[in-house]
Design a protein around this motif. Structure first.
Motif, PDB file in Angstrom:
ATOM      1  N   ARG A  49       0.854  -1.197   0.000  1.00 45.73           N
ATOM      2  CA  ARG A  49       0.000   0.000   0.000  1.00 45.73           C
ATOM      3  C   ARG A  49       0.880   1.234   0.000  1.00 45.73           C
ATOM      4  O   ARG A  49       2.044   1.176   0.406  1.00 45.73           O
ATOM      5  CB  ARG A  49      -0.966   0.008   1.184  1.00 45.73           C
ATOM      6  CG  ARG A  49      -0.329   0.015   2.561  1.00 45.73           C
ATOM      7  CD  ARG A  49      -1.424  -0.091   3.639  1.00 45.73           C
ATOM      8  NE  ARG A  49      -2.002  -1.428   3.691  1.00 45.73           N
ATOM      9  CZ  ARG A  49      -3.172  -1.711   4.282  1.00 45.73           C
ATOM     10  NH1 ARG A  49      -3.902  -0.740   4.823  1.00 45.73           N
ATOM     11  NH2 ARG A  49      -3.615  -2.942   4.303  1.00 45.73           N
ATOM     12  N   ALA A  50       0.336   2.350  -0.446  1.00 46.07           N
ATOM     13  CA  ALA A  50       1.066   3.615  -0.469  1.00 46.07           C
ATOM     14  C   ALA A  50       0.774   4.399   0.796  1.00 46.07           C
ATOM     15  O   ALA A  50      -0.325   4.319   1.356  1.00 46.07           O
ATOM     16  CB  ALA A  50       0.669   4.430  -1.689  1.00 46.07           C
ATOM     17  N   ARG A  51       1.762   5.162   1.264  1.00 43.19           N
ATOM     18  CA  ARG A  51       1.585   5.948   2.486  1.00 43.19           C
ATOM     19  C   ARG A  51       0.578   7.076   2.299  1.00 43.19           C
ATOM     20  O   ARG A  51      -0.228   7.358   3.182  1.00 43.19           O
ATOM     21  CB  ARG A  51       2.931   6.543   2.926  1.00 43.19           C
ATOM     22  CG  ARG A  51       3.910   5.535   3.497  1.00 43.19           C
ATOM     23  CD  ARG A  51       5.203   6.225   3.889  1.00 43.19           C
ATOM     24  NE  ARG A  51       6.148   5.290   4.483  1.00 43.19           N
ATOM     25  CZ  ARG A  51       6.229   5.034   5.778  1.00 43.19           C
ATOM     26  NH1 ARG A  51       5.403   5.639   6.621  1.00 43.19           N
ATOM     27  NH2 ARG A  51       7.124   4.180   6.250  1.00 43.19           N
ATOM     28  N   ASN A  52       0.614   7.735   1.148  1.00 42.43           N
ATOM     29  CA  ASN A  52      -0.224   8.913   0.947  1.00 42.43           C
ATOM     30  C   ASN A  52      -0.708   8.962  -0.507  1.00 42.43           C
ATOM     31  O   ASN A  52      -0.231   9.768  -1.302  1.00 42.43           O
ATOM     32  CB  ASN A  52       0.558  10.183   1.294  1.00 42.43           C
ATOM     33  CG  ASN A  52      -0.318  11.418   1.270  1.00 42.43           C
ATOM     34  OD1 ASN A  52      -1.523  11.349   1.517  1.00 42.43           O
ATOM     35  ND2 ASN A  52       0.284  12.563   0.959  1.00 42.43           N
ATOM     36  N   PRO A  53      -1.658   8.090  -0.885  1.00 41.84           N
ATOM     37  CA  PRO A  53      -2.110   8.053  -2.272  1.00 41.84           C
ATOM     38  C   PRO A  53      -2.811   9.342  -2.695  1.00 41.84           C
ATOM     39  O   PRO A  53      -3.328  10.086  -1.850  1.00 41.84           O
ATOM     40  CB  PRO A  53      -3.077   6.871  -2.301  1.00 41.84           C
ATOM     41  CG  PRO A  53      -3.545   6.722  -0.894  1.00 41.84           C
ATOM     42  CD  PRO A  53      -2.383   7.126  -0.039  1.00 41.84           C
ATOM     43  N   VAL A  54      -2.807   9.583  -3.992  1.00 45.09           N
ATOM     44  CA  VAL A  54      -3.449  10.789  -4.523  1.00 45.09           C
ATOM     45  C   VAL A  54      -4.939  10.774  -4.209  1.00 45.09           C
ATOM     46  O   VAL A  54      -5.502  11.744  -3.691  1.00 45.09           O
ATOM     47  CB  VAL A  54      -3.208  10.909  -6.040  1.00 45.09           C
ATOM     48  CG1 VAL A  54      -3.917  12.149  -6.607  1.00 45.09           C
ATOM     49  CG2 VAL A  54      -1.717  10.948  -6.345  1.00 45.09           C
ATOM     50  N   ILE A  55      -5.624   9.673  -4.551  1.00 44.51           N
ATOM     51  CA  ILE A  55      -7.027   9.474  -4.193  1.00 44.51           C
ATOM     52  C   ILE A  55      -7.207   8.004  -3.810  1.00 44.51           C
ATOM     53  O   ILE A  55      -6.292   7.192  -4.001  1.00 44.51           O
ATOM     54  CB  ILE A  55      -8.000   9.831  -5.346  1.00 44.51           C
ATOM     55  CG1 ILE A  55      -7.792   8.885  -6.533  1.00 44.51           C
ATOM     56  CG2 ILE A  55      -7.841  11.284  -5.760  1.00 44.51           C
ATOM     57  CD1 ILE A  55      -8.874   9.024  -7.612  1.00 44.51           C
ATOM     58  N   LYS A  56      -8.371   7.670  -3.290  1.00 39.41           N
ATOM     59  CA  LYS A  56      -8.752   6.281  -3.042  1.00 39.41           C
ATOM     60  C   LYS A  56     -10.042   6.010  -3.798  1.00 39.41           C
ATOM     61  O   LYS A  56     -11.093   6.556  -3.453  1.00 39.41           O
ATOM     62  CB  LYS A  56      -8.944   6.020  -1.552  1.00 39.41           C
ATOM     63  CG  LYS A  56      -7.662   6.093  -0.738  1.00 39.41           C
ATOM     64  CD  LYS A  56      -7.915   5.731   0.723  1.00 39.41           C
ATOM     65  CE  LYS A  56      -6.614   5.764   1.525  1.00 39.41           C
ATOM     66  NZ  LYS A  56      -6.841   5.382   2.951  1.00 39.41           N
ATOM     67  N   PHE A  80     -12.636   3.446 -13.149  1.00 37.88           N
ATOM     68  CA  PHE A  80     -12.832   3.348 -11.704  1.00 37.88           C
ATOM     69  C   PHE A  80     -13.767   4.449 -11.235  1.00 37.88           C
ATOM     70  O   PHE A  80     -13.840   5.521 -11.851  1.00 37.88           O
ATOM     71  CB  PHE A  80     -11.489   3.456 -10.971  1.00 37.88           C
ATOM     72  CG  PHE A  80     -10.583   2.281 -11.170  1.00 37.88           C
ATOM     73  CD1 PHE A  80     -10.583   1.224 -10.267  1.00 37.88           C
ATOM     74  CD2 PHE A  80      -9.714   2.226 -12.259  1.00 37.88           C
ATOM     75  CE1 PHE A  80      -9.748   0.135 -10.444  1.00 37.88           C
ATOM     76  CE2 PHE A  80      -8.868   1.139 -12.445  1.00 37.88           C
ATOM     77  CZ  PHE A  80      -8.892   0.098 -11.528  1.00 37.88           C
ATOM     78  N   ARG A  81     -14.457   4.200 -10.145  1.00 36.32           N
ATOM     79  CA  ARG A  81     -15.400   5.169  -9.594  1.00 36.32           C
ATOM     80  C   ARG A  81     -14.757   5.935  -8.452  1.00 36.32           C
ATOM     81  O   ARG A  81     -14.268   5.345  -7.486  1.00 36.32           O
ATOM     82  CB  ARG A  81     -16.663   4.444  -9.103  1.00 36.32           C
ATOM     83  CG  ARG A  81     -17.710   5.353  -8.482  1.00 36.32           C
ATOM     84  CD  ARG A  81     -19.039   4.640  -8.336  1.00 36.32           C
ATOM     85  NE  ARG A  81     -18.933   3.409  -7.574  1.00 36.32           N
ATOM     86  CZ  ARG A  81     -18.994   3.346  -6.244  1.00 36.32           C
ATOM     87  NH1 ARG A  81     -19.134   4.454  -5.526  1.00 36.32           N
ATOM     88  NH2 ARG A  81     -18.923   2.174  -5.631  1.00 36.32           N
ATOM     89  N   ALA A  82     -14.723   7.251  -8.569  1.00 38.29           N
ATOM     90  CA  ALA A  82     -14.191   8.108  -7.507  1.00 38.29           C
ATOM     91  C   ALA A  82     -15.213   8.241  -6.389  1.00 38.29           C
ATOM     92  O   ALA A  82     -16.429   8.153  -6.614  1.00 38.29           O
ATOM     93  CB  ALA A  82     -13.843   9.487  -8.062  1.00 38.29           C
TER      94      ALA A  82
END
Length: 375
Positions: A25-32, A95-97
């Motif tokens: 997993r990423a520490r600080n992703p741009v969005i989920k 993908f759905r935001a």
């Protein structure tokens, strides 16, 4: 041997990560992202695509001169968009935001634009491209489709807890009514780059890693990624990717009601002359009951039921990649499913991958992949 990491309270598999291995997993992703919205394909014959869609169990949400929009029975967005094109091919996922602000954030980070979707359902979209070259869409504000009638699940007598008295069991032989899109599986020559891109841009998290025998120190070569919804459970994988000598679509998977729907729907497809690839069985990673088919253009599609659901607390499992490790029970995996049938085209693809020093395929990895598909 690498020292095992500290014990996981929420490890779902026999083995977890070693110290210093990929965290999944990423520490600080741009969005989920919240989920897959749909998959996009091109096909030259939309009438034939619609006939197969009905036999496979999709409903038609809309049809235009140039596109076919397919959906399942669950409320929400559709399952796939099939546009008229010169050849049959997978284009990319959408993908759905979670909210509209995520589109703006992703656009700023990638330099893309936010624009309106000029097709059924409307909404807004950001179009980007992943390191493998797939065009990827992130959408928000698409019109939610209402639920459709469901296929009735069978009532089971289980051990000492019977629930069906004075009644027979007669599941109808009919299409296995698709409920929703579950996941897509992709092959890529740039696995590590693509993996990190999806973690960092979309906040996906890894449920399971697979590695090659004797090469664990080189990192994983397959990952099953799910959406990070916090405490709300998500499918074990929404996107799965594995390293291979070419980049392309492997299969997409669609949930149906239960085992009887999978089996009776498979009999229905067989009677209509479609080709089963592999099944029926139960997977290990994800635990789904599965059944794989080829559409008339040879794209592979899966009916599945009873898949695993994980919340964000579950840590990645680690296992060795092997053909025998793909299922708990069922018939032996086929060469058609694995894509290992020798051909001049395959030989050319492999040689081309080995000559390309920008990808992650080399001779030791290729040999290990070939061995894994025979184990």
């Amino acid at each position: 041997m690498a020292e095992p990491a500290t014990a996981h309270e929420n490890l779902h598999s026999e083995h977890g990560a070693h110290r210093g291995e990929h965290p999944g997993r990423a520490r600080n992703p741009v969005i989920k992202v919240a989920d897959l919205a749909w998959l996009e394909f091109e096909k030259p014959d939309l009438d034939r695509a619609e006939r197969f869609a009905g036999d496979f169990g999709f409903a038609v949400a809309a049809r235009t001169d140039g596109a076919l929009y397919l959906r399942g029975t669950f409320a929400g967005s559709g399952c796939s968009v099939i546009r008229r094109g010169p050849v049959s091919r997978f284009v990319g996922p959408a993908f759905r935001a979670v909210d509209a602000a995520d589109l703006d954030r992703l656009a700023r980070h990638t330099g893309a634009d936010v624009r309106q979707l000029a097709e059924p359902g409307g909404g807004r979209v950001v179009d980007v491209r992943d390191p493998s070259g797939f065009p990827v869409r992130v959408v928000h504000g698409v019109e939610e489709l209402p639920a459709l009638p469901e296929q009735r699940p069978q009532t089971l007598n289980v051990g000492a807890a019977p629930h069906r008295i004075n009644a027979t069991q007669r599941p109808p032989r009919e299409p296995a009514r698709v409920q929703r899109l579950g996941h897509v599986v992709l092959q890529t020559t740039r696995f590590g780059q693509a993996l990190d891109w999806y973690l960092e841009h979309f906040g996906l998290i890894v449920s399971d890693f697979l590695f090659l025998d004797g090469q664990r120190d080189r990192g994983p070569t397959m990952a099953f990624l799910r959406c990070d919804r916090g405490s709300e459970p998500a499918d074990h994988h929404t996107l799965a990717m594995h390293l291979g000598p070419e980049t392309g679509y492997v299969h997409s998977a669609y949930q149906v009601t239960d085992l009887d729907a999978v089996a009776a729907g498979g009999e229905y497809l067989t009677e209509r002359g479609y080709r089963r690839v592999w099944g029926i069985g139960r997977h290990i990673q994800g635990s789904q009951i599965f059944d794989y088919w080829r559409d008339p253009d040879r794209l592979m599609m899966e009916h599945f039921a009873d898949g695993d659901l994980f919340d964000a607390t579950v840590e990645p499992g680690w296992a060795e990649m092997s053909a025998s490790g793909l299922s708990q029970w069922g018939p032996p995996v086929t060469a058609d499913f694995l894509g290992t049938r020798p051909s001049p085209a395959m030989a050319s693809t492999v040689l081309g991958a080995l000559r390309d020093d920008t990808n992650e395929i080399d001779v030791p990895r290729l040999i290990a992949l070939m061995k894994a598909m025979k184990k």
